[in-house]
Design an enzyme around this catalytic site. Structure first.
Site, PDB file in Angstrom:
ATOM      1  N   GLY A 132       0.837  -1.188   0.000  1.00 23.32           N
ATOM      2  CA  GLY A 132       0.000   0.000   0.000  1.00 23.32           C
ATOM      3  C   GLY A 132       0.872   1.238   0.000  1.00 23.32           C
ATOM      4  O   GLY A 132       1.304   1.726  -1.037  1.00 23.32           O
ATOM      5  N   ILE A 158      -8.892  -0.167  -5.322  1.00 20.30           N
ATOM      6  CA  ILE A 158      -8.914   0.665  -6.522  1.00 20.30           C
ATOM      7  C   ILE A 158     -10.273   1.351  -6.672  1.00 20.30           C
ATOM      8  O   ILE A 158     -11.283   0.705  -6.998  1.00 20.30           O
ATOM      9  CB  ILE A 158      -8.569  -0.152  -7.775  1.00 20.30           C
ATOM     10  CG1 ILE A 158      -7.236  -0.903  -7.562  1.00 20.30           C
ATOM     11  CG2 ILE A 158      -8.495   0.771  -8.983  1.00 20.30           C
ATOM     12  CD1 ILE A 158      -6.073  -0.019  -7.144  1.00 20.30           C
ATOM     13  N   THR A 159     -10.300   2.659  -6.454  1.00 19.64           N
ATOM     14  CA  THR A 159     -11.505   3.461  -6.617  1.00 19.64           C
ATOM     15  C   THR A 159     -11.899   3.513  -8.086  1.00 19.64           C
ATOM     16  O   THR A 159     -11.044   3.663  -8.956  1.00 19.64           O
ATOM     17  CB  THR A 159     -11.274   4.882  -6.083  1.00 19.64           C
ATOM     18  OG1 THR A 159     -10.916   4.804  -4.707  1.00 19.64           O
ATOM     19  CG2 THR A 159     -12.523   5.731  -6.233  1.00 19.64           C
ATOM     20  N   HIS A 178      12.425   0.765  -5.904  1.00 17.02           N
ATOM     21  CA  HIS A 178      11.761   1.854  -6.627  1.00 17.02           C
ATOM     22  C   HIS A 178      12.278   2.043  -8.043  1.00 17.02           C
ATOM     23  O   HIS A 178      11.596   2.606  -8.904  1.00 17.02           O
ATOM     24  CB  HIS A 178      11.883   3.158  -5.851  1.00 17.02           C
ATOM     25  CG  HIS A 178      13.296   3.626  -5.649  1.00 17.02           C
ATOM     26  ND1 HIS A 178      13.980   4.313  -6.625  1.00 17.02           N
ATOM     27  CD2 HIS A 178      14.147   3.486  -4.604  1.00 17.02           C
ATOM     28  CE1 HIS A 178      15.190   4.596  -6.185  1.00 17.02           C
ATOM     29  NE2 HIS A 178      15.331   4.108  -4.953  1.00 17.02           N
ATOM     30  N   GLU A 242      -3.151  14.101  -5.058  1.00 14.00           N
ATOM     31  CA  GLU A 242      -4.161  13.306  -4.347  1.00 14.00           C
ATOM     32  C   GLU A 242      -4.288  13.745  -2.897  1.00 14.00           C
ATOM     33  O   GLU A 242      -5.393  13.924  -2.368  1.00 14.00           O
ATOM     34  CB  GLU A 242      -3.782  11.823  -4.419  1.00 14.00           C
ATOM     35  CG  GLU A 242      -4.745  10.915  -3.672  1.00 14.00           C
ATOM     36  CD  GLU A 242      -4.389   9.442  -3.790  1.00 14.00           C
ATOM     37  OE1 GLU A 242      -5.080   8.619  -3.177  1.00 14.00           O
ATOM     38  OE2 GLU A 242      -3.404   9.116  -4.509  1.00 14.00           O
ATOM     39  N   GLN A 336     -22.009  13.949  18.193  1.00 17.75           N
ATOM     40  CA  GLN A 336     -22.416  13.917  19.591  1.00 17.75           C
ATOM     41  C   GLN A 336     -23.465  14.984  19.895  1.00 17.75           C
ATOM     42  O   GLN A 336     -24.433  14.744  20.615  1.00 17.75           O
ATOM     43  CB  GLN A 336     -21.194  14.119  20.487  1.00 17.75           C
ATOM     44  CG  GLN A 336     -21.455  13.949  21.981  1.00 17.75           C
ATOM     45  CD  GLN A 336     -21.660  12.502  22.379  1.00 17.75           C
ATOM     46  OE1 GLN A 336     -21.396  11.585  21.596  1.00 17.75           O
ATOM     47  NE2 GLN A 336     -22.149  12.278  23.595  1.00 17.75           N
ATOM     48  N   HIS A 338     -25.662  16.110  17.914  1.00 17.70           N
ATOM     49  CA  HIS A 338     -26.932  15.682  17.333  1.00 17.70           C
ATOM     50  C   HIS A 338     -27.634  14.602  18.158  1.00 17.70           C
ATOM     51  O   HIS A 338     -28.808  14.310  17.907  1.00 17.70           O
ATOM     52  CB  HIS A 338     -26.711  15.137  15.911  1.00 17.70           C
ATOM     53  CG  HIS A 338     -26.607  16.204  14.861  1.00 17.70           C
ATOM     54  ND1 HIS A 338     -25.476  16.968  14.689  1.00 17.70           N
ATOM     55  CD2 HIS A 338     -27.496  16.629  13.924  1.00 17.70           C
ATOM     56  CE1 HIS A 338     -25.662  17.807  13.672  1.00 17.70           C
ATOM     57  NE2 HIS A 338     -26.877  17.634  13.202  1.00 17.70           N
ATOM     58  N   GLY A 340     -29.221  11.297  19.356  1.00 21.58           N
ATOM     59  CA  GLY A 340     -29.749  10.146  18.630  1.00 21.58           C
ATOM     60  C   GLY A 340     -29.872  10.390  17.140  1.00 21.58           C
ATOM     61  O   GLY A 340     -29.664   9.475  16.327  1.00 21.58           O
ATOM     62  N   GLY A 363      -4.587   7.415   0.561  1.00 21.66           N
ATOM     63  CA  GLY A 363      -3.663   8.382  -0.020  1.00 21.66           C
ATOM     64  C   GLY A 363      -2.400   8.585   0.782  1.00 21.66           C
ATOM     65  O   GLY A 363      -1.678   9.576   0.577  1.00 21.66           O
TER      66      GLY A 363
END
Length: 380
Positions: A132, A158-159, A178, A242, A336, A338, A340, A363
């Site tokens: 990754g 992979i999006t 690399h 990105e 929190q 909000h 419930g 990313g």
């Protein structure tokens, strides 16, 4: 200083905001439940000039500077669906910039132009099941065979992966490390390519994220991006864009979350007065607004450097680190407040709570950001 948003930037902001609030936001919950958003959204975004806003006119873009991308990333957060944001930004700012920068005229015509027109869906193929953040350890190979590369391996996380028409793909063409990595444009109609499965994620549900397999996939050598075995540098460069759009979106998203919390806090009463009148919430939200403003200006500093094509690795890494970590605190407190209602998915803050977790992972993790920064700051 003030950010350099010109009347042209603000016109684009109004156009995009109108489109997002009219065409995207009303479907936020529906598309999460479906696990995908319509393919037509890519074309709709292209029609208002959003996908190619900062690309040259020669490839169908509008020729804008990077501050138009800032507007794009900020306004997309108003759709209240992080999966849609991710799919569209991968299309326009993550999988395709490198094609514009180093691609051949043929690659631009075949892949970039239709992507910016919303006619082809793009994906970026770097991460693998065992590699990754450690890009130099990727294992997917591209073996030269005459005028072709024969590709074998797997890509993960992979999006746009389940429906991509092409992938900007990182492969190993040389030895270990690399120095043996290259980039290619890979059309997904090639024999031997398959989508193994769509991954079931915690959040960003409308964004399809896939595990991909490559078995003896043959592509022409002319699909090589740049020079062979020099892809690692380009991958690292691509990461900057990105990470920067992630920071921009996080800051804008936090601002909307606090504004929504304030609205709810003024409407909801307890013990005879609105929640926003209780000191505990007044002080908490003010602290967040202060931190968000600091994150915004750090991010804008990185945007300024990036726009001027100056070195900005440290500033971008800092912006992503700060914005991603801060979002975890902001969304927690807004949920929190909000009570419930913050725990039911029909409420945007509930969906934001599960979606925001990705910001410190995708990313480049927060830990990787810290390592990068430490290498760039004297004394470590």
């Amino acid at each position: 200083m003030d950010p350099p948003f010109t009347p042209e930037h603000q016109l684009f902001r109004r156009t995009l905001r109108d489109y997002v609030e009219r065409e995207l936001a009303p479907h936020a919950l529906e598309w999460d439940e479906a696990g995908i958003f319509p393919r037509e959204i890519f074309r709709g975004m292209a029609e208002i000039g959003a996908l190619g806003i900062n690309y040259p006119e020669s490839v169908g873009g509008a020729g804008g500077d990077y501050w138009f991308v800032v507007v794009l990333a900020e306004e997309l957060t108003r759709c209240q669906n992080s999966g849609v944001n991710m799919g569209l930004l991968v299309q326009s700012q993550i999988a395709t910039p490198i094609i514009d920068q180093i691609g051949t005229a043929e690659q631009k015509k075949e892949f970039l132009v239709p992507a910016l027109a919303g006619e082809k869906i793009a994906a970026l193929g770097i991460s693998e099941p065992d590699a990754g953040s450690d890009v130099a350890s990727l294992r997917t190979t591209a073996r030269r065979s005459g005028d072709e590369y024969v590709i074998n391996g797997a890509k993960m996380w992979i999006t746009n992966g389940t429906r991509a028409d092409f992938i900007t793909l990182a492969v190993r063409t040389g030895g270990p490390g690399h120095g043996g990595i290259s980039l290619v444009t890979f059309p997904t109609d090639v024999k031997g390519f398959s989508v193994s499965k769509k991954l079931a994620k915690v959040g960003n549900l409308s964004s399809d994220t896939a595990l991909l397999f490559f078995e003896d996939c043959r592509i022409p050598v002319r699909y090589l991006l740049g020079e062979e075995n020099e892809g690692f540098y380009h991958v690292m460069t691509n990461f900057q864009g990105e990470r920067l759009v992630a920071a921009i979106g996080a800051v804008a998203g936090m601002q909307l979350l606090v504004e929504d919390a304030l609205r709810y806090g003024n409407e909801r009463t307890a013990f005879g007065k609105p929640l926003a009148r209780f000191q505990v919430w007044r002080h908490r939200l003010v602290e967040h607004l202060t931190a968000i403003e600091a994150a915004r200006w750090l991010t804008y500093r990185a945007c300024d450097l990036f726009n001027r094509k100056e070195t900005a690795v440290k500033e971008i890494s800092m912006a992503k680190l700060l914005a991603g970590d801060l979002m975890q605190k902001v969304v927690y407190d807004c949920q929190q407040l909000h009570g419930g209602m913050g725990y039911v998915v029909e409420t945007p803050v509930a969906r934001a709570f599960r979606d925001a977790r990705l910001l410190t992972i995708g990313g480049g993790t927060s830990e990787i950001m810290k390592e990068i920064i430490a290498k760039l700051v004297p004394g470590f």
